[in-house]
Design a protein around this motif. Structure first.
Motif, PDB file in Angstrom:
ATOM      1  N   GLY A  54       0.781  -1.240   0.000  1.00 58.85           N
ATOM      2  CA  GLY A  54       0.000   0.000   0.000  1.00 58.85           C
ATOM      3  C   GLY A  54       0.802   1.274   0.000  1.00 58.85           C
ATOM      4  O   GLY A  54       0.293   2.337  -0.335  1.00 58.85           O
ATOM      5  N   GLU A  55       2.065   1.194   0.388  1.00 58.94           N
ATOM      6  CA  GLU A  55       2.956   2.359   0.481  1.00 58.94           C
ATOM      7  C   GLU A  55       2.274   3.542   1.170  1.00 58.94           C
ATOM      8  O   GLU A  55       2.117   4.640   0.630  1.00 58.94           O
ATOM      9  CB  GLU A  55       3.471   2.772  -0.900  1.00 58.94           C
ATOM     10  N   GLY A  56       1.818   3.255   2.406  1.00 56.77           N
ATOM     11  CA  GLY A  56       1.221   4.307   3.215  1.00 56.77           C
ATOM     12  C   GLY A  56      -0.098   4.832   2.693  1.00 56.77           C
ATOM     13  O   GLY A  56      -0.493   5.959   3.008  1.00 56.77           O
ATOM     14  N   GLY A  57      -0.787   4.025   1.884  1.00 54.88           N
ATOM     15  CA  GLY A  57      -2.063   4.445   1.339  1.00 54.88           C
ATOM     16  C   GLY A  57      -1.987   4.983  -0.071  1.00 54.88           C
ATOM     17  O   GLY A  57      -3.022   5.223  -0.699  1.00 54.88           O
ATOM     18  N   ALA A  58      -0.778   5.144  -0.601  1.00 53.95           N
ATOM     19  CA  ALA A  58      -0.630   5.684  -1.956  1.00 53.95           C
ATOM     20  C   ALA A  58      -1.021   4.677  -3.029  1.00 53.95           C
ATOM     21  O   ALA A  58      -1.370   5.061  -4.149  1.00 53.95           O
ATOM     22  CB  ALA A  58       0.809   6.150  -2.183  1.00 53.95           C
TER      23      ALA A  58
END
Length: 323
Positions: free
Chosen positions: A207-211
């Protein structure tokens, strides 16, 4: 008291199962006695077999011939040409094998491949596959599928569904069940005192922090923290693209993945011919080779017994751990 033998069900008789059973016996012999459950007329001509009346007789004969518990089928088996009239007997063999191991007459169950369409068409088989039918025979046990080899163990939390359905099907309850059953299975059947379980994220880069997706932030991080607080040795959510190289695999005993290909691509890359399918959560040990019936090469002698041999060896080891 001697370890009871592994029970090997015949699977689809027109596939590669019968010839692989004989090859496995030739490799294992008395070192790992097993009983083949099926119709001896379906085995390759000239196979060295010994028909027995009870699994306990296997140890005495495994060194000189493959022990066979006879289960008669209505039709002959033509390699590559399944007969729907044999479908019901294939299903009955599975049920008989489960009965033997549930009664303690076999230490574990190893199942040769079946063809689900043949069983559906010929026997109105209402289950997606072996795993679900075995869970049914065990009284509705909660199970997960694990694929295992020497280098890696993986558990897909969701299995045979479209990729578009995974974000909905993969949720906190499903993850919690997979962790619990995997932890218990590794402890009971593999002798691991505090199994380390890695959990893959659903999205690229977790998810890369939601990105790149929100599921990790929305619920996975919180649920993994809850599991850790309950005493499970879990880590994640981890980026799936960096979980399966050699150094990463050394950090955990099993990986739980969000969907089918996320789990099966790495293990089939590492052990295409020798991976083993294990059903965790049953009241008995069950393994299976990680391949299908291979109708296209049945009867040609080309099929490798490596996965079946690995499945029999793992079944024997897990059976000993339970005892």
């Amino acid at each position: 008291m001697a370890q009871p033998p592994v029970i090997l069900t015949c699977g689809e008789p027109s596939g590669i199962g019968p010839e692989l059973a004989v090859k496995a016996w030739e490799a294992l012999g008395a070192r790992l006695p097993f009983v083949w459950l099926g119709d001896p007329a379906h085995l390759p001509r000239g196979s060295k077999i010994r028909e027995i009346g009870h699994p306990s007789e296997a140890v005495s004969h495994a060194g000189s011939a493959m022990p066979v518990l006879v289960h008669e089928f209505p039709k002959a088996a033509i390699p590559g040409e399944p007969d729907l009239d044999n479908a019901r007997a294939v299903v009955d063999v599975i049920a008989r094998g489960v009965d033997l191991v549930m009664r303690g007459e076999g230490s574990a169950l190893c199942t040769a491949p079946i063809n689900k369409k043949v069983l559906k068409d010929g026997a109105s088989f209402a289950f997606p596959g072996h795993t679900e039918y075995l869970a049914h025979l065990a009284g509705g046990a909660d199970v997960v599928m694990m694929l295992a080899c020497d280098e890696l163990r993986v558990v897909p939390a969701t299995i045979h569904i479209a990729l578009s359905e995974v974000p909905t099907a993969f949720n906190a309850e499903v993850l919690r069940k997979a962790v619990r059953i995997t932890h218990n299975g590794l402890s009971r059947d593999f002798g691991l005192e505090n199994p380390q379980i890695a959990i893959a994220g659903l999205n690229p880069h977790a998810g890369e922090g939601g990105a790149m997706g929100s599921e990790e932030q929305d619920w996975m991080i919180r649920e993994i923290a809850n599991l850790r607080a309950e005493g499970y040795a879990v880590s994640g959510p981890l980026p799936a693209d960096t979980m399966f190289h050699k150094a990463a695999r050394a950090q955990y005993d099993a990986a739980i993945c969000a969907y089918h290909d996320q789990a099966l691509i790495p293990i089939k890359t590492l052990a295409f011919d020798s991976g083993v399918n294990v059903t965790l959560g049953l009241p008995f040990v069950r393994t299976s080779p990680d391949h299908g019936t291979a109708f296209n090469i049945a009867g040609t002698g080309q099929a490798s017994p490596a996965s079946l041999i690995a499945a029999l060896e793992m079944a024997d080891t897990m059976g000993r751990a339970r005892r």
